[in-house]
Design a protein around this motif. Structure first.
Motif, PDB file in Angstrom:
ATOM      1  N   TYR A  77       0.795  -1.232   0.000  1.00 37.17           N
ATOM      2  CA  TYR A  77       0.000   0.000   0.000  1.00 37.17           C
ATOM      3  C   TYR A  77       0.828   1.284   0.000  1.00 37.17           C
ATOM      4  O   TYR A  77       0.289   2.358  -0.221  1.00 37.17           O
ATOM      5  CB  TYR A  77      -0.966  -0.010   1.188  1.00 37.17           C
ATOM      6  CG  TYR A  77      -1.931  -1.163   1.120  1.00 37.17           C
ATOM      7  CD1 TYR A  77      -2.945  -1.192   0.175  1.00 37.17           C
ATOM      8  CD2 TYR A  77      -1.810  -2.248   1.980  1.00 37.17           C
ATOM      9  CE1 TYR A  77      -3.822  -2.266   0.094  1.00 37.17           C
ATOM     10  CE2 TYR A  77      -2.688  -3.329   1.907  1.00 37.17           C
ATOM     11  CZ  TYR A  77      -3.686  -3.323   0.957  1.00 37.17           C
ATOM     12  OH  TYR A  77      -4.543  -4.387   0.888  1.00 37.17           O
ATOM     13  N   ASN A  78       2.142   1.158   0.261  1.00 37.19           N
ATOM     14  CA  ASN A  78       3.051   2.293   0.206  1.00 37.19           C
ATOM     15  C   ASN A  78       2.663   3.418   1.168  1.00 37.19           C
ATOM     16  O   ASN A  78       2.747   4.593   0.838  1.00 37.19           O
ATOM     17  CB  ASN A  78       3.158   2.818  -1.229  1.00 37.19           C
ATOM     18  CG  ASN A  78       4.412   3.636  -1.432  1.00 37.19           C
ATOM     19  OD1 ASN A  78       5.431   3.374  -0.812  1.00 37.19           O
ATOM     20  ND2 ASN A  78       4.331   4.628  -2.291  1.00 37.19           N
ATOM     21  N   HIS A  79       2.223   3.035   2.358  1.00 39.90           N
ATOM     22  CA  HIS A  79       1.908   4.035   3.375  1.00 39.90           C
ATOM     23  C   HIS A  79       3.059   4.112   4.376  1.00 39.90           C
ATOM     24  O   HIS A  79       4.136   3.574   4.120  1.00 39.90           O
ATOM     25  CB  HIS A  79       0.550   3.748   4.017  1.00 39.90           C
ATOM     26  CG  HIS A  79       0.431   2.422   4.681  1.00 39.90           C
ATOM     27  ND1 HIS A  79       0.618   1.213   4.039  1.00 39.90           N
ATOM     28  CD2 HIS A  79       0.126   2.097   5.957  1.00 39.90           C
ATOM     29  CE1 HIS A  79       0.443   0.224   4.882  1.00 39.90           C
ATOM     30  NE2 HIS A  79       0.147   0.731   6.064  1.00 39.90           N
ATOM     31  N   GLN A  80       2.868   4.808   5.491  1.00 37.70           N
ATOM     32  CA  GLN A  80       3.996   5.129   6.349  1.00 37.70           C
ATOM     33  C   GLN A  80       4.214   4.198   7.544  1.00 37.70           C
ATOM     34  O   GLN A  80       5.354   4.002   7.952  1.00 37.70           O
ATOM     35  CB  GLN A  80       3.867   6.574   6.870  1.00 37.70           C
ATOM     36  CG  GLN A  80       4.157   7.624   5.835  1.00 37.70           C
ATOM     37  CD  GLN A  80       3.122   7.704   4.733  1.00 37.70           C
ATOM     38  OE1 GLN A  80       1.935   7.549   4.981  1.00 37.70           O
ATOM     39  NE2 GLN A  80       3.572   7.911   3.510  1.00 37.70           N
ATOM     40  N   ALA A  81       3.162   3.664   8.131  1.00 42.70           N
ATOM     41  CA  ALA A  81       3.355   2.877   9.351  1.00 42.70           C
ATOM     42  C   ALA A  81       2.249   1.844   9.527  1.00 42.70           C
ATOM     43  O   ALA A  81       1.120   2.047   9.089  1.00 42.70           O
ATOM     44  CB  ALA A  81       3.392   3.792  10.577  1.00 42.70           C
ATOM     45  N   VAL A  82       2.626   0.756  10.195  1.00 42.22           N
ATOM     46  CA  VAL A  82       1.663  -0.283  10.564  1.00 42.22           C
ATOM     47  C   VAL A  82       1.800  -0.540  12.061  1.00 42.22           C
ATOM     48  O   VAL A  82       2.904  -0.757  12.569  1.00 42.22           O
ATOM     49  CB  VAL A  82       1.914  -1.608   9.802  1.00 42.22           C
ATOM     50  CG1 VAL A  82       0.964  -2.701  10.282  1.00 42.22           C
ATOM     51  CG2 VAL A  82       1.783  -1.410   8.305  1.00 42.22           C
ATOM     52  N   VAL A  83       0.683  -0.482  12.753  1.00 45.17           N
ATOM     53  CA  VAL A  83       0.630  -0.881  14.158  1.00 45.17           C
ATOM     54  C   VAL A  83       0.265  -2.363  14.137  1.00 45.17           C
ATOM     55  O   VAL A  83      -0.857  -2.726  13.786  1.00 45.17           O
ATOM     56  CB  VAL A  83      -0.403  -0.056  14.955  1.00 45.17           C
ATOM     57  CG1 VAL A  83      -0.476  -0.547  16.393  1.00 45.17           C
ATOM     58  CG2 VAL A  83      -0.065   1.426  14.897  1.00 45.17           C
ATOM     59  N   ALA A  84       1.241  -3.196  14.473  1.00 40.53           N
ATOM     60  CA  ALA A  84       1.063  -4.646  14.368  1.00 40.53           C
ATOM     61  C   ALA A  84       0.931  -5.242  15.763  1.00 40.53           C
ATOM     62  O   ALA A  84       1.731  -4.926  16.651  1.00 40.53           O
ATOM     63  CB  ALA A  84       2.264  -5.253  13.638  1.00 40.53           C
ATOM     64  N   ASN A  85      -0.077  -6.078  15.929  1.00 37.31           N
ATOM     65  CA  ASN A  85      -0.233  -6.710  17.235  1.00 37.31           C
ATOM     66  C   ASN A  85      -0.765  -8.129  17.104  1.00 37.31           C
ATOM     67  O   ASN A  85      -1.274  -8.530  16.069  1.00 37.31           O
ATOM     68  CB  ASN A  85      -1.099  -5.879  18.176  1.00 37.31           C
ATOM     69  CG  ASN A  85      -2.440  -5.507  17.605  1.00 37.31           C
ATOM     70  OD1 ASN A  85      -2.814  -5.937  16.519  1.00 37.31           O
ATOM     71  ND2 ASN A  85      -3.185  -4.696  18.327  1.00 37.31           N
ATOM     72  N   VAL A  86      -0.581  -8.860  18.187  1.00 34.98           N
ATOM     73  CA  VAL A  86      -1.032 -10.246  18.282  1.00 34.98           C
ATOM     74  C   VAL A  86      -2.289 -10.251  19.138  1.00 34.98           C
ATOM     75  O   VAL A  86      -2.359  -9.552  20.165  1.00 34.98           O
ATOM     76  CB  VAL A  86       0.066 -11.135  18.908  1.00 34.98           C
ATOM     77  CG1 VAL A  86      -0.419 -12.566  19.096  1.00 34.98           C
ATOM     78  CG2 VAL A  86       1.323 -11.107  18.040  1.00 34.98           C
ATOM     79  N   LEU A  87      -3.277 -11.001  18.727  1.00 35.26           N
ATOM     80  CA  LEU A  87      -4.575 -11.009  19.394  1.00 35.26           C
ATOM     81  C   LEU A  87      -4.452 -11.180  20.911  1.00 35.26           C
ATOM     82  O   LEU A  87      -5.049 -10.432  21.674  1.00 35.26           O
ATOM     83  CB  LEU A  87      -5.467 -12.097  18.798  1.00 35.26           C
ATOM     84  CG  LEU A  87      -6.874 -12.213  19.356  1.00 35.26           C
ATOM     85  CD1 LEU A  87      -7.670 -10.929  19.111  1.00 35.26           C
ATOM     86  CD2 LEU A  87      -7.598 -13.410  18.751  1.00 35.26           C
ATOM     87  N   ASP A  88      -3.665 -12.141  21.357  1.00 35.99           N
ATOM     88  CA  ASP A  88      -3.578 -12.450  22.789  1.00 35.99           C
ATOM     89  C   ASP A  88      -2.952 -11.332  23.618  1.00 35.99           C
ATOM     90  O   ASP A  88      -3.236 -11.220  24.811  1.00 35.99           O
ATOM     91  CB  ASP A  88      -2.765 -13.727  23.016  1.00 35.99           C
ATOM     92  CG  ASP A  88      -3.480 -14.968  22.526  1.00 35.99           C
ATOM     93  OD1 ASP A  88      -4.703 -14.908  22.289  1.00 35.99           O
ATOM     94  OD2 ASP A  88      -2.806 -16.012  22.376  1.00 35.99           O
ATOM     95  N   THR A  89      -2.095 -10.508  23.007  1.00 32.42           N
ATOM     96  CA  THR A  89      -1.377  -9.476  23.766  1.00 32.42           C
ATOM     97  C   THR A  89      -1.687  -8.071  23.259  1.00 32.42           C
ATOM     98  O   THR A  89      -0.951  -7.131  23.553  1.00 32.42           O
ATOM     99  CB  THR A  89       0.143  -9.719  23.692  1.00 32.42           C
ATOM    100  OG1 THR A  89       0.545  -9.716  22.317  1.00 32.42           O
ATOM    101  CG2 THR A  89       0.527 -11.028  24.354  1.00 32.42           C
ATOM    102  N   THR A  95       3.888  -3.733  17.969  1.00 34.24           N
ATOM    103  CA  THR A  95       5.093  -3.411  17.227  1.00 34.24           C
ATOM    104  C   THR A  95       4.684  -2.416  16.155  1.00 34.24           C
ATOM    105  O   THR A  95       3.772  -2.686  15.372  1.00 34.24           O
ATOM    106  CB  THR A  95       5.707  -4.665  16.580  1.00 34.24           C
ATOM    107  OG1 THR A  95       6.012  -5.611  17.613  1.00 34.24           O
ATOM    108  CG2 THR A  95       6.975  -4.328  15.822  1.00 34.24           C
ATOM    109  N   ILE A  96       5.347  -1.274  16.136  1.00 27.63           N
ATOM    110  CA  ILE A  96       5.081  -0.293  15.089  1.00 27.63           C
ATOM    111  C   ILE A  96       6.165  -0.447  14.041  1.00 27.63           C
ATOM    112  O   ILE A  96       7.358  -0.332  14.347  1.00 27.63           O
ATOM    113  CB  ILE A  96       5.012   1.133  15.641  1.00 27.63           C
ATOM    114  CG1 ILE A  96       3.867   1.220  16.659  1.00 27.63           C
ATOM    115  CG2 ILE A  96       4.817   2.138  14.503  1.00 27.63           C
ATOM    116  CD1 ILE A  96       3.691   2.568  17.305  1.00 27.63           C
ATOM    117  N   VAL A  97       5.730  -0.736  12.816  1.00 33.31           N
ATOM    118  CA  VAL A  97       6.644  -1.019  11.725  1.00 33.31           C
ATOM    119  C   VAL A  97       6.552   0.096  10.693  1.00 33.31           C
ATOM    120  O   VAL A  97       5.454   0.473  10.274  1.00 33.31           O
ATOM    121  CB  VAL A  97       6.298  -2.382  11.057  1.00 33.31           C
ATOM    122  CG1 VAL A  97       7.265  -2.702   9.935  1.00 33.31           C
ATOM    123  CG2 VAL A  97       6.288  -3.503  12.099  1.00 33.31           C
ATOM    124  N   THR A  98       7.715   0.628  10.317  1.00 33.83           N
ATOM    125  CA  THR A  98       7.806   1.597   9.227  1.00 33.83           C
ATOM    126  C   THR A  98       8.787   1.030   8.211  1.00 33.83           C
ATOM    127  O   THR A  98       9.379  -0.033   8.433  1.00 33.83           O
ATOM    128  CB  THR A  98       8.293   2.975   9.716  1.00 33.83           C
ATOM    129  OG1 THR A  98       9.653   2.861  10.152  1.00 33.83           O
ATOM    130  CG2 THR A  98       7.421   3.517  10.836  1.00 33.83           C
TER     131      THR A  98
END
Length: 136
Positions: A77-89, A95-98
């Motif tokens: 998608y060529n955007h700037q950031a993803v806030v990545a998380n696991v359902l249980d936690t 984890t913020i990924v750029t």
């Protein structure tokens, strides 16, 4: 800045296909056919707001694929950031990924005891990222 809340689901049943009455068990096993929720991230980034700072979310149940899936979303998608998380936690760690980095944000036991929400750390971090983006 667009801070896109995570989708409730990637699939849905169109209203036109919803039963009007109770589904009878006497009809036998139930089979569902669901449609994909339309993706808005691509037109948002490409057409609607190409100069905006766009943040999406990625939720997984398998921690071993989380960062790879977030990076794939950034490539797609060529955007700037993803806030990545696991359902249980999801309420205690993200984890913020750029394109250039990844950072883990965690809520300590002390912070949780004081009633702090992880969202506060996420928003503060992303505000700093957005300020840097604007300065460029």
């Amino acid at each position: 800045m667009f801070y896109l809340a995570a989708a409730v689901s990637d699939f849905y049943i169109p209203a036109s296909e919803m039963p009007q009455h109770k589904i009878q068990s006497s009809s036998g096993p139930l089979q569902l056919s669901m449609k994909m929720v339309p993706k808005i991230l691509s037109p948002l980034v490409k057409d609607w707001a190409p100069k905006a700072y766009v943040i999406s979310f990625k939720l997984e149940t398998d921690p071993s694929i989380l960062v790879d899936r977030a990076r794939k979303a950034l490539e797609t998608y060529n955007h700037q950031a993803v806030v990545a998380n696991v359902l249980d936690t999801r309420r205690s760690c993200v984890t913020i990924v750029t394109r250039d980095s990844q950072i883990d944000l965690r809520l300590s036991d002390e912070e949780a005891a004081r009633g702090m929400e992880l969202e506060e750390k996420i928003v503060n971090y992303l505000q700093d990222c957005h300020a840097h983006f604007i300065s460029q």
